[in-house]
Write a protein that holds these residues in place. Structure first.
Motif, PDB file in Angstrom:
ATOM      1  N   ILE A  93     -42.094   0.498  39.264  1.00  9.87           N
ATOM      2  CA  ILE A  93     -42.408   1.922  39.108  1.00  9.87           C
ATOM      3  C   ILE A  93     -42.401   2.320  37.640  1.00  9.87           C
ATOM      4  O   ILE A  93     -43.290   3.063  37.184  1.00  9.87           O
ATOM      5  N   PHE A  94     -41.448   1.825  36.892  1.00  6.57           N
ATOM      6  CA  PHE A  94     -41.262   2.274  35.514  1.00  6.57           C
ATOM      7  C   PHE A  94     -42.320   1.707  34.559  1.00  6.57           C
ATOM      8  O   PHE A  94     -42.864   2.448  33.737  1.00  6.57           O
ATOM      9  N   PRO A  95     -42.662   0.400  34.632  1.00  3.34           N
ATOM     10  CA  PRO A  95     -43.796  -0.068  33.832  1.00  3.34           C
ATOM     11  C   PRO A  95     -45.116   0.614  34.195  1.00  3.34           C
ATOM     12  O   PRO A  95     -45.949   0.860  33.317  1.00  3.34           O
ATOM     13  N   VAL A  96     -45.319   0.916  35.476  1.00  3.99           N
ATOM     14  CA  VAL A  96     -46.546   1.622  35.868  1.00  3.99           C
ATOM     15  C   VAL A  96     -46.615   2.973  35.164  1.00  3.99           C
ATOM     16  O   VAL A  96     -47.664   3.360  34.628  1.00  3.99           O
ATOM     17  N   MET A  97     -45.503   3.701  35.133  1.00  2.00           N
ATOM     18  CA  MET A  97     -45.485   4.998  34.480  1.00  2.00           C
ATOM     19  C   MET A  97     -45.712   4.868  32.972  1.00  2.00           C
ATOM     20  O   MET A  97     -46.495   5.624  32.383  1.00  2.00           O
ATOM     21  N   SER A  98     -45.045   3.922  32.328  1.00  2.00           N
ATOM     22  CA  SER A  98     -45.187   3.794  30.881  1.00  2.00           C
ATOM     23  C   SER A  98     -46.558   3.244  30.490  1.00  2.00           C
ATOM     24  O   SER A  98     -47.200   3.750  29.564  1.00  2.00           O
ATOM     25  N   THR A 105     -36.719  -0.991  30.974  1.00  2.00           N
ATOM     26  CA  THR A 105     -36.091  -2.062  30.205  1.00  2.00           C
ATOM     27  C   THR A 105     -34.837  -2.568  30.901  1.00  2.00           C
ATOM     28  O   THR A 105     -34.621  -3.784  31.046  1.00  2.00           O
ATOM     29  N   VAL A 106     -34.011  -1.654  31.361  1.00  2.00           N
ATOM     30  CA  VAL A 106     -32.761  -2.027  32.025  1.00  2.00           C
ATOM     31  C   VAL A 106     -33.035  -2.831  33.291  1.00  2.00           C
ATOM     32  O   VAL A 106     -32.431  -3.891  33.523  1.00  2.00           O
ATOM     33  N   THR A 107     -33.945  -2.341  34.124  1.00  2.00           N
ATOM     34  CA  THR A 107     -34.223  -3.026  35.392  1.00  2.00           C
ATOM     35  C   THR A 107     -35.012  -4.310  35.191  1.00  2.00           C
ATOM     36  O   THR A 107     -34.904  -5.249  35.995  1.00  2.00           O
ATOM     37  N   GLY A 108     -35.825  -4.392  34.133  1.00  2.00           N
ATOM     38  CA  GLY A 108     -36.634  -5.583  33.899  1.00  2.00           C
ATOM     39  C   GLY A 108     -35.837  -6.760  33.371  1.00  2.00           C
ATOM     40  O   GLY A 108     -36.100  -7.914  33.729  1.00  2.00           O
ATOM     41  N   ILE A 109     -34.842  -6.484  32.522  1.00  2.00           N
ATOM     42  CA  ILE A 109     -34.013  -7.570  31.999  1.00  2.00           C
ATOM     43  C   ILE A 109     -33.295  -8.290  33.134  1.00  2.00           C
ATOM     44  O   ILE A 109     -33.156  -9.511  33.137  1.00  2.00           O
ATOM     45  N   VAL A 110     -32.851  -7.543  34.118  1.00  2.00           N
ATOM     46  CA  VAL A 110     -32.143  -8.135  35.258  1.00  2.00           C
ATOM     47  C   VAL A 110     -33.042  -9.119  35.997  1.00  2.00           C
ATOM     48  O   VAL A 110     -32.594 -10.178  36.457  1.00  2.00           O
ATOM     49  N   GLY A 125     -40.662 -10.521  25.031  1.00  2.00           N
ATOM     50  CA  GLY A 125     -39.514  -9.841  24.448  1.00  2.00           C
ATOM     51  C   GLY A 125     -39.572  -9.775  22.941  1.00  2.00           C
ATOM     52  O   GLY A 125     -39.273  -8.738  22.340  1.00  2.00           O
ATOM     53  N   MET A 126     -39.978 -10.870  22.301  1.00  2.00           N
ATOM     54  CA  MET A 126     -39.959 -10.927  20.840  1.00  2.00           C
ATOM     55  C   MET A 126     -41.113 -10.161  20.202  1.00  2.00           C
ATOM     56  O   MET A 126     -40.965  -9.600  19.114  1.00  2.00           O
ATOM     57  N   MET A 127     -42.263 -10.135  20.859  1.00  2.00           N
ATOM     58  CA  MET A 127     -43.430  -9.517  20.246  1.00  2.00           C
ATOM     59  C   MET A 127     -43.721  -8.138  20.833  1.00  2.00           C
ATOM     60  O   MET A 127     -43.585  -7.118  20.151  1.00  2.00           O
ATOM     61  N   ALA A 128     -44.066  -8.083  22.110  1.00  2.00           N
ATOM     62  CA  ALA A 128     -44.529  -6.827  22.698  1.00  2.00           C
ATOM     63  C   ALA A 128     -43.407  -5.799  22.801  1.00  2.00           C
ATOM     64  O   ALA A 128     -43.570  -4.639  22.389  1.00  2.00           O
ATOM     65  N   PHE A 129     -42.253  -6.210  23.324  1.00  2.00           N
ATOM     66  CA  PHE A 129     -41.161  -5.257  23.497  1.00  2.00           C
ATOM     67  C   PHE A 129     -40.662  -4.733  22.153  1.00  2.00           C
ATOM     68  O   PHE A 129     -40.400  -3.532  21.990  1.00  2.00           O
ATOM     69  N   MET A 130     -40.518  -5.616  21.166  1.00  2.00           N
ATOM     70  CA  MET A 130     -40.023  -5.181  19.862  1.00  2.00           C
ATOM     71  C   MET A 130     -41.016  -4.254  19.171  1.00  2.00           C
ATOM     72  O   MET A 130     -40.623  -3.289  18.494  1.00  2.00           O
ATOM     73  N   LEU A 131     -42.312  -4.518  19.320  1.00  2.00           N
ATOM     74  CA  LEU A 131     -43.330  -3.636  18.747  1.00  2.00           C
ATOM     75  C   LEU A 131     -43.219  -2.251  19.360  1.00  2.00           C
ATOM     76  O   LEU A 131     -43.216  -1.226  18.654  1.00  2.00           O
ATOM     77  N   GLU A 132     -43.120  -2.209  20.675  1.00  2.00           N
ATOM     78  CA  GLU A 132     -43.023  -0.935  21.385  1.00  2.00           C
ATOM     79  C   GLU A 132     -41.738  -0.202  21.025  1.00  2.00           C
ATOM     80  O   GLU A 132     -41.744   0.994  20.724  1.00  2.00           O
ATOM     81  N   GLY A 141     -48.446   2.232  22.487  1.00  2.00           N
ATOM     82  CA  GLY A 141     -49.368   1.930  23.574  1.00  2.00           C
ATOM     83  C   GLY A 141     -49.751   0.463  23.630  1.00  2.00           C
ATOM     84  O   GLY A 141     -49.760  -0.161  24.701  1.00  2.00           O
ATOM     85  N   VAL A 142     -50.048  -0.116  22.464  1.00  2.00           N
ATOM     86  CA  VAL A 142     -50.415  -1.533  22.410  1.00  2.00           C
ATOM     87  C   VAL A 142     -49.242  -2.401  22.850  1.00  2.00           C
ATOM     88  O   VAL A 142     -49.409  -3.375  23.604  1.00  2.00           O
ATOM     89  N   GLY A 143     -48.026  -2.060  22.385  1.00  2.00           N
ATOM     90  CA  GLY A 143     -46.852  -2.822  22.794  1.00  2.00           C
ATOM     91  C   GLY A 143     -46.632  -2.775  24.295  1.00  2.00           C
ATOM     92  O   GLY A 143     -46.285  -3.784  24.915  1.00  2.00           O
ATOM     93  N   THR A 144     -46.848  -1.601  24.872  1.00  2.00           N
ATOM     94  CA  THR A 144     -46.680  -1.455  26.321  1.00  2.00           C
ATOM     95  C   THR A 144     -47.670  -2.335  27.072  1.00  2.00           C
ATOM     96  O   THR A 144     -47.305  -3.014  28.044  1.00  2.00           O
ATOM     97  N   TRP A 145     -48.909  -2.338  26.637  1.00  2.00           N
ATOM     98  CA  TRP A 145     -49.931  -3.133  27.330  1.00  2.00           C
ATOM     99  C   TRP A 145     -49.806  -4.619  27.022  1.00  2.00           C
ATOM    100  O   TRP A 145     -50.169  -5.461  27.838  1.00  2.00           O
ATOM    101  N   LEU A 146     -49.264  -4.979  25.831  1.00  2.00           N
ATOM    102  CA  LEU A 146     -49.034  -6.388  25.520  1.00  2.00           C
ATOM    103  C   LEU A 146     -47.934  -6.974  26.390  1.00  2.00           C
ATOM    104  O   LEU A 146     -47.963  -8.157  26.735  1.00  2.00           O
ATOM    105  N   SER A 147     -46.940  -6.155  26.725  1.00  2.00           N
ATOM    106  CA  SER A 147     -45.887  -6.634  27.623  1.00  2.00           C
ATOM    107  C   SER A 147     -46.482  -7.117  28.935  1.00  2.00           C
ATOM    108  O   SER A 147     -46.089  -8.164  29.471  1.00  2.00           O
TER     109      SER A 147
END
Length: 478
Positions: free
Chosen positions: A21-26, A67-72, A100-107, A134-140
């Motif tokens: 649900i949360f990635p869909v929203m972001s 982020t919290v639910t995805g790491i799990v 994690g290293m590229m897309a998440f950190m960029l976002e 936006g790019v970081g979100t879609w790169l994830s």
């Protein structure tokens, strides 16, 4: 206590169903926020600053909880599916680490600037921050879907024995990462995210427009909600037809690469031709709910439609039945009914899009109370469609965790007991239900608070710039 395989599958399903649900929203909000920021900077109209600030709040809370639910989820590969992680870690771990290293950190880096820096940086840097988020979100999504699509259509690997255990060895990164399924999954998922957010925005805006124009209540900032409704409708008119058209191509690809999954989607047990595509299916008896078979269903269908979908245009094409496969069939009832729900919702969204577009063209967008009610009732249906779509994707692949390579039962952690798996499953259900409830509460509070009023908007210091007057003199503006 549950069998550890069943409990592990349920636990991963619960965490994924809530997390998605949360990635869909972001992901869905990202292009809207880029547009709102661009319009805010270019036009300096208060409504676009209101739109940017209001929807940024929901984006930020979605990002944090996601982020919290995805790491799990990533940890569950080690706790519940250690055998799978050991066997496929060389290929599967890379995309997750890069995400994690590229897309998440960029976002994450630019999100701070985007959320808190409007009055601290210039227009150019602020626009860059919006695009970077936006790019970081879609790169994830790129790296997550690379990993998942490889599990659906594995390529670029070989099986080798190391330490007495068979493992997947990466031989061709390009073939593995750009496997046949990736493009279909990425386009379908990202378009679905934008479509879902467009429905969410339209449903909320329709509620306030309905209260103001139909019920006659005085709604504060009604122009904000009218603008929101129009922008959401434009996005819906674009994404809804595209989702169905692309879904047709995606379905054909599934028929070619995962014929057993396609047979489950259509509940075809015996190999046959001219298979109908049921848009609405009703079981002839209660037993058919849990064991649907195409010939025993009553409903509205397109004769030869499933054959046409599988072949790309031939309604008489043959579909291989489930009984012809050596491996056990997926849970057919879940896959079949989830696929019906997804397809039905897809066509409903097209109807909503063109219904709203027609009313807008006729100048009746804000007065059509039936349309408003339909949009309000469809506020979260986009997310529901994503959920059932992923159920088709993941449950339809069973019994394989890696299609044709490793079964799900072989990928579960060997030392995991039924008690451990059942207890953690119960704990995850409670915690994730609480997180979803808290997220819903916060989002509802944001929506009820509404957009900031004109007197609440921050005054942004625009750097002085030189301009030339008609007389040729050079002066400065603030």
């Amino acid at each position: 206590m549950l069998d550890p395989v069943i409990a592990s599958r349920f636990q991963f399903a619960v965490t994924t169903i809530v997390h998605i649900i949360f990635p869909v929203m972001s992901m869905g909000l990202a292009p809207f926020l880029i547009y709102f920021t661009w319009k805010d900077i270019r036009t300096e109209k208060a409504v676009y600053e209101q739109l940017r600030r209001f929807w940024t709040k929901i984006f930020a809370i979605s990002f944090v909880v996601g982020t919290v639910t995805g790491i799990v989820l990533e940890f569950e590969f080690g706790t519940n599916f250690a055998a799978f992680s050991t066997a496929a870690g060389e290929l599967f771990g890379g995309p997750l680490a890069i995400e994690g290293m590229m897309a998440f950190m960029l976002e994450a880096t630019f999100l701070g600037v985007f959320v808190f820096g409007r009055d601290r940086v210039g227009n150019v840097l602020y626009m860059v921050s919006a695009v970077a988020v936006g790019v970081g979100t879609w790169l994830s999504a790129v790296w997550i879907l690379i990993a998942n699509s490889w599990m659906q259509t594995p390529r670029g690997y070989e099986l080798v024995t190391e330490g007495g255990q068979t493992v997947v060895h990466l031989t061709d990164p390009v073939a593995a990462y750009l496997n046949p399924r990736f493009g279909y999954m990425y386009i379908h998922m990202q378009n679905a995210a934008v479509e879902s957010v467009a429905l969410f925005m339209a449903g909320i805006a329709a509620y306030y427009v309905f209260r103001h124009h139909v019920w006659g209540y005085q709604v504060e900032h009604v122009s904000f909600w009218e603008t929101t409704l129009k922008i959401a409708l434009v996005a819906l008119i674009i994404t809804a037809p595209l989702q169905v058209l692309h879904g047709d191509m995606y379905g054909r690809h599934v028929a070619e690469t995962q014929p057993q999954k396609f047979a489950a989607m259509e509940a075809v047990w015996e190999t046959e031709s001219y298979v109908p595509e049921y848009l609405i299916a009703v079981p002839t008896d209660l037993g058919d709910i849990t064991d649907p078979r195409a010939k025993e269903l009553f409903g509205l269908g397109i004769p030869g439609g499933a054959s046409w979908l599988a072949s790309g245009g031939d309604p008489t094409a043959e579909i291989r039945g489930l009984n012809s496969f050596e491996s056990e069939a997926p849970p057919v009832a879940i896959v079949f009914w989830a696929f019906r729900a997804m397809v039905g919702l897809g066509f409903w969204f097209i109807l909503l899009a063109f219904w709203g577009g027609y009313r807008w063209w006729r100048g009746q967008l804000f007065e059509d109370d039936l349309l408003h009610k339909a949009l309000m009732g469809s506020t979260v249906l986009g997310i529901v469609a994503v959920e059932v779509g992923w159920i088709v994707t993941e449950v339809g692949r069973q019994p394989w965790v890696i299609q044709g390579v490793m079964k799900t039962s072989e990928g579960v952690s060997p030392g995991l007991t039924g008690t451990e798996a059942t207890v953690t499953l119960a704990g995850f259900v409670i915690v994730y239900a609480a997180l979803l409830g808290l997220y819903s509460y916060v989002v509802v509070r944001i929506i009820r608070a509404g957009p900031p009023g004109s007197d609440e908007l921050e005054t942004v210091d625009v750097p002085e710039r030189e301009r030339e007057t008609p007389s040729g003199e050079v002066t400065t503006d603030d």
